[in-house]
Every structure is written in structure tokens, then in C-alpha cells.
Motif scaffolding. Structure first.
Motif, PDB file in Angstrom:
ATOM      1  N   MET A  41       1.377  -3.372  -0.867  1.00  0.00           N
ATOM      2  CA  MET A  41       1.715  -2.553   0.306  1.00  0.00           C
ATOM      3  C   MET A  41       0.549  -2.418   1.284  1.00  0.00           C
ATOM      4  O   MET A  41       0.583  -1.598   2.199  1.00  0.00           O
ATOM      5  CB  MET A  41       2.201  -1.167  -0.140  1.00  0.00           C
ATOM      6  CG  MET A  41       3.549  -1.205  -0.810  1.00  0.00           C
ATOM      7  SD  MET A  41       4.862  -1.912   0.217  1.00  0.00           S
ATOM      8  CE  MET A  41       5.081  -0.627   1.432  1.00  0.00           C
ATOM      9  N   ASN A  66       9.977   3.409   2.754  1.00  0.00           N
ATOM     10  CA  ASN A  66       9.349   2.882   1.541  1.00  0.00           C
ATOM     11  C   ASN A  66      10.189   3.320   0.352  1.00  0.00           C
ATOM     12  O   ASN A  66      10.437   4.513   0.175  1.00  0.00           O
ATOM     13  CB  ASN A  66       7.921   3.411   1.405  1.00  0.00           C
ATOM     14  CG  ASN A  66       7.025   2.865   2.497  1.00  0.00           C
ATOM     15  OD1 ASN A  66       6.579   1.730   2.419  1.00  0.00           O
ATOM     16  ND2 ASN A  66       6.781   3.665   3.517  1.00  0.00           N
ATOM     17  N   HIS A  78       8.443  -1.108  -2.282  1.00  0.00           N
ATOM     18  CA  HIS A  78       8.322  -1.925  -1.083  1.00  0.00           C
ATOM     19  C   HIS A  78       9.095  -1.303   0.070  1.00  0.00           C
ATOM     20  O   HIS A  78       9.810  -0.317  -0.086  1.00  0.00           O
ATOM     21  CB  HIS A  78       8.811  -3.348  -1.349  1.00  0.00           C
ATOM     22  CG  HIS A  78       7.854  -4.152  -2.162  1.00  0.00           C
ATOM     23  ND1 HIS A  78       8.226  -5.289  -2.828  1.00  0.00           N
ATOM     24  CD2 HIS A  78       6.532  -3.992  -2.430  1.00  0.00           C
ATOM     25  CE1 HIS A  78       7.181  -5.795  -3.460  1.00  0.00           C
ATOM     26  NE2 HIS A  78       6.144  -5.015  -3.236  1.00  0.00           N
ATOM     27  N   ARG A  79       8.954  -1.921   1.235  1.00  0.00           N
ATOM     28  CA  ARG A  79       9.554  -1.417   2.465  1.00  0.00           C
ATOM     29  C   ARG A  79      10.962  -2.002   2.670  1.00  0.00           C
ATOM     30  O   ARG A  79      11.187  -3.184   2.438  1.00  0.00           O
ATOM     31  CB  ARG A  79       8.669  -1.798   3.652  1.00  0.00           C
ATOM     32  CG  ARG A  79       9.094  -1.169   4.966  1.00  0.00           C
ATOM     33  CD  ARG A  79       8.110  -1.468   6.074  1.00  0.00           C
ATOM     34  NE  ARG A  79       6.755  -1.057   5.757  1.00  0.00           N
ATOM     35  CZ  ARG A  79       6.277   0.184   5.899  1.00  0.00           C
ATOM     36  NH1 ARG A  79       7.061   1.141   6.351  1.00  0.00           N
ATOM     37  NH2 ARG A  79       5.032   0.455   5.593  1.00  0.00           N
ATOM     38  N   ASP A  93       4.326  -4.888   2.245  1.00  0.00           N
ATOM     39  CA  ASP A  93       3.589  -5.052   3.503  1.00  0.00           C
ATOM     40  C   ASP A  93       2.511  -6.125   3.388  1.00  0.00           C
ATOM     41  O   ASP A  93       2.224  -6.829   4.346  1.00  0.00           O
ATOM     42  CB  ASP A  93       2.945  -3.729   3.923  1.00  0.00           C
ATOM     43  CG  ASP A  93       3.968  -2.679   4.321  1.00  0.00           C
ATOM     44  OD1 ASP A  93       5.102  -3.047   4.695  1.00  0.00           O
ATOM     45  OD2 ASP A  93       3.635  -1.480   4.267  1.00  0.00           O
TER      46      ASP A  93
END
Length: 157
Positions: A41, A66, A78-79, A93
Motif C-alpha cells: 500500500m 481501502n 488493498h484499494r 497502491d
């Protein structure tokens, strides 16, 4: 199964046991603060930083959020970067290529606050603020440019 760390001040437990307890607390309606391990990230969330999680109870997700989710039997933080063929698309990221495709049933929690470990002040970052989400999405959208720059740098060394 758990064991003690080298300094004997902390205990090391398996991810399965750890996340089972996180899930239990979330199911009980509690907010859970976890420490992030790894660099997927970066640059926004570093190894050793922590985040506050809220249980995902279904409903709309904000793009750029997130998420803690399960992907192919492993836990990922994760996003949320989009949807494709009815699935949620996640990306770290710091990752230049990989993406995870999950169903909403795989989402465990949404992060609401980021607590940087190495920040000068003890200021927390609201991850649901529009600016935080937009910065993360912009970083994701320039992955191709980031790959090109990384390739050029590798050729120069």
C-alpha cells in the motif's frame, strides 16, 4: 499455534487465527485497529502503520476505499479501484501490475482511519475523506507511467 518473538515481548500467531479474531470482533460490532504488514500500500500506507476497520455490512462502496478482503484464501488490504464483470477490483497502491477480483461477499471490512507510524505528529488520517480516496485513485490510474519510469530506472542501473 503461536510462538514468542526473538525479544520475548510479543507473540506471533498465524494469520488464520489472527483474522478469525478480527472477524469475531467485527461481527460483535466493534471497530478493530490492525497493523499493516508489507509494502503493497506504499506510498500512502507503510509497513507498520495501522488502520481502523469497520465491518462491511453490504451496501455501496466508495471508489478509492481501502478494504480488508479475502482473495484466493488469503487476506489482502488493498484499494477498491473499480468493478469488472460484476466483481470488485482491488489493487495495492504499491503494485504496478496485479489486481484482485473479488465478490462483495469476500469483503470483510472498510478502513476508516490511518495511523502513520513514522509521522511527526500523532495525527490520524481520515481514509474516507474525498481527498484521500482521490489521491489513491490517481496513483492507481498512473500505473502505466509508474511502470515506464521503473523500467527506465532499472535500465540506468
Amino acid at each position: 499455534m503461536d510462538e514468542h518473538s526473538k525479544d520475548n515481548k510479543t507473540r506471533i500467531i498465524s494469520n488464520a487465527l489472527y483474522f478469525a479474531e478480527v472477524q469475531r470482533m467485527l461481527d460483535d460490532g466493534k471497530e478493530v485497529r490492525i497493523r499493516i504488514k508489507g509494502g503493497s500500500m506504499r506510498p500512502f500506507i507503510e509497513d507498520g502503520d495501522s488502520v481502523l476497520l469497520l465491518a462491511y455490512r453490504g451496501g455501496a462502496l466508495q471508489l478509492g476505499s481501502n478494504l480488508l478482503a479475502k482473495h484466493q484464501g488469503k487476506y489482502v488490504f488493498h484499494r477498491y479501484v473499480g468493478k469488472k464483470n460484476g466483481q470488485i477490483v482491488l489493487a495495492g497502491d504499491g503494485n504496478l501490475v496485479l489486481r484482485e477480483y473479488i465478490d462483495t461477499t469476500d469483503i470483510i471490512a472498510v478502513a476508516s482511519v490511518h495511523y502513520p507510524q513514522q509521522q511527526q505528529s500523532a495525527e490520524e488520517i481520515n481514509l474516507n475523506h474525498r481527498w484521500a480516496r482521490l489521491c489513491g485513485l490517481a496513483w492507481y490510474r498512473i500505473r502505466l507511467l509508474r511502470r515506464i519510469i521503473a523500467k527506465i530506472k532499472s535500465l540506468q542501473s
